[in-house]
Design an enzyme around this catalytic site. Structure first.
Site, PDB file in Angstrom:
ATOM      1  N   ASN A  40       0.815  -1.216   0.000  1.00 22.37           N
ATOM      2  CA  ASN A  40       0.000   0.000   0.000  1.00 22.37           C
ATOM      3  C   ASN A  40       0.847   1.264   0.000  1.00 22.37           C
ATOM      4  O   ASN A  40       0.344   2.357   0.254  1.00 22.37           O
ATOM      5  CB  ASN A  40      -0.907   0.042   1.235  1.00 22.37           C
ATOM      6  N   ASN A  67      -2.546  -8.330  -1.986  1.00 19.24           N
ATOM      7  CA  ASN A  67      -3.556  -8.250  -3.045  1.00 19.24           C
ATOM      8  C   ASN A  67      -3.429  -7.000  -3.912  1.00 19.24           C
ATOM      9  O   ASN A  67      -4.021  -6.927  -4.989  1.00 19.24           O
ATOM     10  CB  ASN A  67      -4.962  -8.315  -2.444  1.00 19.24           C
ATOM     11  N   HIS A  68      -2.648  -6.003  -3.472  1.00 21.80           N
ATOM     12  CA  HIS A  68      -2.427  -4.806  -4.289  1.00 21.80           C
ATOM     13  C   HIS A  68      -1.081  -4.850  -5.029  1.00 21.80           C
ATOM     14  O   HIS A  68      -0.629  -3.814  -5.528  1.00 21.80           O
ATOM     15  CB  HIS A  68      -2.491  -3.551  -3.417  1.00 21.80           C
ATOM     16  N   HIS A 174      -2.587  -7.195   6.176  1.00 23.07           N
ATOM     17  CA  HIS A 174      -3.738  -6.918   5.329  1.00 23.07           C
ATOM     18  C   HIS A 174      -4.862  -6.180   6.034  1.00 23.07           C
ATOM     19  O   HIS A 174      -5.438  -5.246   5.461  1.00 23.07           O
ATOM     20  CB  HIS A 174      -4.313  -8.178   4.683  1.00 23.07           C
TER      21      HIS A 174
END
Length: 258
Positions: A40, A67-68, A174
Site C-alpha cells: 500500500n 492483493n495490491h 492486510h
C-alpha cells in the site's frame, strides 16, 4: 538474532512514519534485519520502483506484498529482478516475481515467504499446500519467516498452527488493525494474527474517513484516497534462537503527536 517487521505501509504518511520511527526502534532494540509490507506504499495501492528504492534507503531489507501487488504497472519493470520484493507465493505458476527470498544475515540465512489468504480474497492456490511445497525447498535455511496476507482471522490462526514447529515466525498483514495475540506457539513458532499498519491514524485503515463513511451509508462506489495527518507505525520485534525457532515476540507501536 532480532528482526523487525513493520505493518502495511500506507501512502506518504506511512512512509514518513517509517522513516522517522526506524531510528528510534534501532536505538531501543538490537535489530539485525527489517521486513515491511509495502503493498500500500504508493498512495495506498501498490508500489513503484521509486518508492521501493525510498523504503530500502530507510534500512528496510525486504518488502512483502499482497492483493495490491499489481496495482502500479511500473512494478512490472523490476519485479523479476528485484529479489528484495516478495509477492505472494501462491499466485499461479508463470506469475512475474518471486514468492520467497533467502537473505544472509550475520552468517545465517533467513527465508522470507509471502502468502495470500483465500477467504474473502482472490481465489489463489491453497496457501497451506503451497507452503508444504516451499518447505522442501527451504529446509536448508536457518530461519523461515512467513507474511500471511489474509482477511479472515480464522485462516491466519489456522496457518499459524499448521506451520508451528516448521517455521520461525508467522505474522499476519492486510487488515491494518493490530491484534493482541502475539505468542510463541508450543512448537517454537512466533505468531501474531495481524501486525497492524504504518499509516495515517485518523483514518479508516488508512483511507480518508469521509469517503469510507459515504460508502457504508450509501452503498455507492467511492474512489478511496489515503488520509493525511499524524501517523501510527505498528509492528513486531522477534528474537530468533539458535535452533531456528523463536524465543520472543514483542508488539510495538509508535504514534505521532499532533
Amino acid at each position: 538474532m532480532n528482526i523487525l517487521v513493520l505493518g502495511d505501509i500506507v501512502g506518504r504518511v506511512g512512509r514518513k512514519g517509517v522513516k522517522e520511527v526506524i531510528p528510534k526502534i534501532l536505538e531501543k532494540y538490537s535489530v539485525d534485519f527489517i521486513i515491511a509490507n509495502g503493498e500500500n506504499a504508493a498512495g495506498g495501492n501498490g508500489i513503484t520502483p521509486e518508492i521501493a528504492k525510498e523504503l530500502f534507503a530507510m534500512g528496510i531489507n525486504v518488502l512483502t506484498m499482497g492483493n495490491h501487488t499489481w496495482d502500479k504497472k511500473e512494478l512490472f519493470a523490476i519485479i523479476n529482478d528485484e529479489t528484495r520484493i516478495i509477492r505472494p507465493a501462491n499466485y499461479p505458476p508463470g506469475t512475474p516475481g518471486q514468492g520467497y527470498g533467502i537473505f544472509k544475515v550475520k552468517g545465517k540465512s533467513i527465508a522470507v515467504v509471502n502468502l495470500m489468504g483465500r477467504v474473502f480474497m482472490s481465489d489463489l492456490d491453497c496457501p497451506f499446500r503451497k507452503m508444504d511445497e516451499l518447505l522442501s525447498e527451504l529446509h536448508k535455511a536457518d530461519y523461515i519467516v512467513v507474511d500471511f496476507h489474509a482477511e479472515a482471522t480464522s485462516e491466519k490462526v489456522a496457518l499459524g498452527w499448521y506451520l508451528d514447529g516448521k517455521v520461525s515466525l508467522v505474522f499476519g498483514t492486510h487488515t491494518h488493525v493490530p491484534t493482541a495475540d502475539e505468542r510463541i506457539l508450543p512448537g517454537g513458532t512466533a505468531y501474531i494474527t495481524d501486525i497492524g499498519m504504518s499509516g495515517p491514524i485518523n483514518s479508516v485503515i488508512g483511507v480518508k474517513t469521509n469517503l469510507v463513511l459515504q460508502k457504508f451509508l450509501t452503498q455507492m462506489p467511492q474512489r478511496f484516497e489515503s488520509a493525511s495527518g499524524p501517523y501510527i507505525v505498528s509492528g513486531i520485534v522477534v528474537k530468533l534462537g539458535q535452533r531456528g525457532m523463536a524465543e520472543d515476540i514483542i508488539r510495538i507501536q509508535y504514534i505521532e503527536r499532533e
